[in-house]
Design an enzyme around this catalytic site. Structure first.
Site, PDB file in Angstrom:
ATOM      1  N   GLU A 178      15.413 -60.913 -22.819  1.00  0.00           N
ATOM      2  CA  GLU A 178      14.441 -60.148 -22.033  1.00  0.00           C
ATOM      3  C   GLU A 178      13.248 -61.000 -21.619  1.00  0.00           C
ATOM      4  O   GLU A 178      12.286 -60.490 -21.038  1.00  0.00           O
ATOM      5  CB  GLU A 178      13.965 -58.930 -22.837  1.00  0.00           C
ATOM      6  CG  GLU A 178      14.945 -57.779 -22.819  1.00  0.00           C
ATOM      7  CD  GLU A 178      16.319 -58.129 -23.369  1.00  0.00           C
ATOM      8  OE1 GLU A 178      17.289 -58.086 -22.584  1.00  0.00           O
ATOM      9  OE2 GLU A 178      16.429 -58.470 -24.553  1.00  0.00           O
ATOM     10  N   ASN A 262      23.073 -60.283 -22.235  1.00  0.00           N
ATOM     11  CA  ASN A 262      22.837 -59.972 -20.833  1.00  0.00           C
ATOM     12  C   ASN A 262      22.282 -61.157 -20.059  1.00  0.00           C
ATOM     13  O   ASN A 262      21.569 -61.995 -20.607  1.00  0.00           O
ATOM     14  CB  ASN A 262      21.860 -58.805 -20.712  1.00  0.00           C
ATOM     15  CG  ASN A 262      20.521 -59.100 -21.374  1.00  0.00           C
ATOM     16  OD1 ASN A 262      20.417 -59.076 -22.595  1.00  0.00           O
ATOM     17  ND2 ASN A 262      19.496 -59.376 -20.586  1.00  0.00           N
ATOM     18  N   ASP A 304      22.570 -54.029 -18.673  1.00  0.00           N
ATOM     19  CA  ASP A 304      22.178 -54.594 -19.965  1.00  0.00           C
ATOM     20  C   ASP A 304      23.217 -54.315 -21.042  1.00  0.00           C
ATOM     21  O   ASP A 304      22.889 -53.981 -22.172  1.00  0.00           O
ATOM     22  CB  ASP A 304      20.801 -54.085 -20.424  1.00  0.00           C
ATOM     23  CG  ASP A 304      20.353 -54.766 -21.718  1.00  0.00           C
ATOM     24  OD1 ASP A 304      20.470 -55.996 -21.805  1.00  0.00           O
ATOM     25  OD2 ASP A 304      19.921 -54.072 -22.651  1.00  0.00           O
TER      26      ASP A 304
END
Length: 584
Positions: A178, A262, A304
């Site tokens: 992230e 991801n 995701d």
């Protein structure tokens, strides 16, 4: 060459002793199965609490203790304490290691300050700290033997996963998808802490440790620049593909297995292409890091659906043929069975009927889309080149299962899987990259599938047929790892805090006990003084419990989890404790 000679001899011997629990995953095969049967389906109803231990730390307690001989090793979330408890003396603390870490690492941790536990080998305890320091401790004294820095938190790199020791190396991944991290797995020498090799998930072949002609995907060579060709320009440098999940190892094939997460950012429009090799199962040689085969489950991920969940190794009949299988329950809602020697795709089926983003995987080997999932257009989050709020996508970003590990019983030939039964609305937005800052680019809302009130199921799975045998509804996601035993009992925990025991064949509930806080840890078992014990860490948190853990109230905080799990506060509170059970 014998199997014992191809791995850490002592560790292979120890993991076969059901009286101990020496691997984070139970064994190299990641089966989380115990041959102990003193506690069985007939007497498990009589379980009592034998003793408890407070960890002194709040936030989410993932992972599980280790038991080596007469010592139990218990870990915590940040600040990542490790405590050695004397099992011969009511869990008296023999030593405690508490690292001094910069608290600035806390805001960089995506989904709570969790840690999935230490590893053991050769008289050492190995811990991957939040600040990415890999530390080796003397198992008897807690003395620091060496440290190695595995990443840079100022760029968003953090440590949450459990190491695995293979031969003379300790192998560890990295978190930070992230934050636009280029992610990797790295091997360190267990005696010196010196880095031996590093293999990235995305990038050029030399960084991937790919041989364009020998590394295969679905039976075909990947070819030169297989990753670079699927990214625009230098996007791969901030491409994600993090490796914070569980590792598995087959000593006979001398291959270890893991998944990548991801691609960055969560806005798919900003990174056209398949984004290889994010969302991928890797099989690598532990000596060199070279990849033998790869399989990308969710090309150009739009939701995701990290591919980091555990790879369970089991020799099972598939299609009427005994197979060296790898079974993987992916975040994307599909349960995969592959040949772990060749990477051949054998089964890919939904393990929650609510999954709707795909109609299934193309299993025709002669098809140009072989191995790819067919995306249902209305559930794509990239609509005609525009950022729109795509609604009622199942599963939600936290997947039909996140890192909470499943168990496999060779006795019943069945996999026992903790699952999430959650859907979402997903709205991407444009985001720019700044080192050390969130690089997400999407707003989420989470809720149960339409018509349902339960947010979780605990299921039994047939990996040959790709079918659910039985399913138990739970009010919230089952965020605890499972344990299967030769006593025909399967254990798991719930977010409300219950330890539950069910019949391995029927799923009938046999026992439950509410621990002091929600359970996101993994159940384990061992013996001491001739008695079998079952132990679990409780301490609500993790992604599902991030609202409670971090005191968040905005429904869209925690990447949508705060709103989805708002009701959890009625059932449990923060805590950090170990609860140990046995028969009277």
């Amino acid at each position: 060459m014998s199997v014992a000679a191809t791995a850490n001899d002592n560790l292979l011997k120890l993991e076969k002793d059901a009286n101990q629990w020496v691997q984070p995953t139970g064994n190299y095969a990641n089966q989380r199965y115990s041959e102990l049967n003193q506690i069985n389906k007939d007497n498990v109803k009589n379980l009592k609490v034998a003793w408890t231990h407070s960890t002194g730390v709040l936030r989410g307690h993932e992972g599980n203790p280790l038991v080596v001989g007469d010592i139990m090793y218990v870990h915590t979330p940040f600040p990542n304490k490790v405590m050695a408890l004397d099992l011969k003396n009511d869990g008296t603390v023999l030593w405690t290691y508490e690292p001094k870490q910069n608290p600035d690492v806390i805001p960089v941790m995506c989904c709570d300050t969790v840690n999935r536990g230490p590893a053991y080998a050769d008289g050492k305890i190995f811990l991957h700290q939040a600040d990415t320091t890999l530390v080796a401790l003397d198992a008897k004294t807690g003395k620091v033997l060496w440290k190695a820095v595995n990443g840079d938190p100022t760029k968003g790199e953090t440590g949450t996963s459990a190491p695995m020791v293979i031969k003379d190396k300790v192998i560890i991944g990295i978190s930070g998808g992230e934050f636009g991290v280029q992610c990797h797995v790295t091997a360190y020498d267990i005696n010196s802490g010196k880095q031996v090799w590093r293999a990235y998930s995305v990038g050029p072949d030399d960084q991937l440790k790919f041989d364009p002609e020998k590394t295969t995907s679905l039976g075909k060579p990947v070819g030169k620049d297989s990753s670079l060709k699927t990214w625009q320009g230098d996007q791969w440098k901030i491409g994600g593909g993090c490796t914070w999940g569980w590792l598995a190892y087959d000593p006979a094939l001398d291959l270890f297995y893991y998944g990548s997460g991801n691609p960055s950012t969560w806005n798919p429009k900003q990174r056209p292409g398949d984004n290889k090799w994010s969302m991928t199962v890797f099989a690598r040689n532990p000596d060199t890091g070279m990849a033998k085969w790869v399989y990308q489950m969710t090309p150009h991920d739009e939701w995701d659906y990290d591919g980091v969940n555990e790879m369970i190794l089991a020799d099972i009949p598939v299609g009427g043929k005994e197979t060296k299988a790898l079974v993987h329950f992916d975040r994307n809602g599909l349960g995969y069975t592959l040949n772990r020697e060749t990477g051949e795709l054998l089964v890919a089926q939904k393990y929650d009927p609510a999954v709707n983003w795909t109609t299934g995987v193309d299993m025709d080997k002669n098809s140009p889309t072989y191995g790819r999932p067919a995306v249902v257009a209305k559930y794509s989050t990239e609509q005609n080149g525009e950022d729109v709020n795509s609604k009622n996508i199942c599963p939600a970003a936290l997947g039909t299962k996140d890192q909470q590990p499943a168990a496999y019983s060779p006795k019943t030939k069945t996999f026992y899987v903790p699952t999430n039964h959650v859907c979402m609305d997903y709205e991407p937005f444009k985001v720019s990259y700044t080192a050390g800052q969130p690089y997400v680019g999407a707003t989420l809302s989470m809720y149960p599938p339409q018509g349902d009130t339960n947010m979780g199921n605990f299921i039994a799975w047939d990996a040959d047929k790709g079918a659910i045998k039985w399913s138990i509804k739970e009010p919230f996601s089952v965020w605890s790892g499972a344990l299967a035993t030769a006593g025909d009992v399967v254990f798991y925990g719930t977010l409300e805090g219950y330890l539950k025991a069910v019949d391995a064949t029927t799923g009938k509930e046999l026992y439950k006990f509410k621990t002091p806080s929600g359970i996101i840890g993994n159940v384990m078992t061992y013996t001491q003084g001739g008695k079998q014990y079952v132990a679990v860490l409780s301490g609500v948190g993790g992604w599902a419990g991030i609202g409670l853990a971090a005191g968040l109230t905005n429904p869209q905080d925690g990447l949508g989890a705060v709103g989805g799990y708002a009701g959890l506060s009625k059932y449990t509170s923060l805590g950090g404790s170990l609860t140990v059970f046995t028969l009277p």
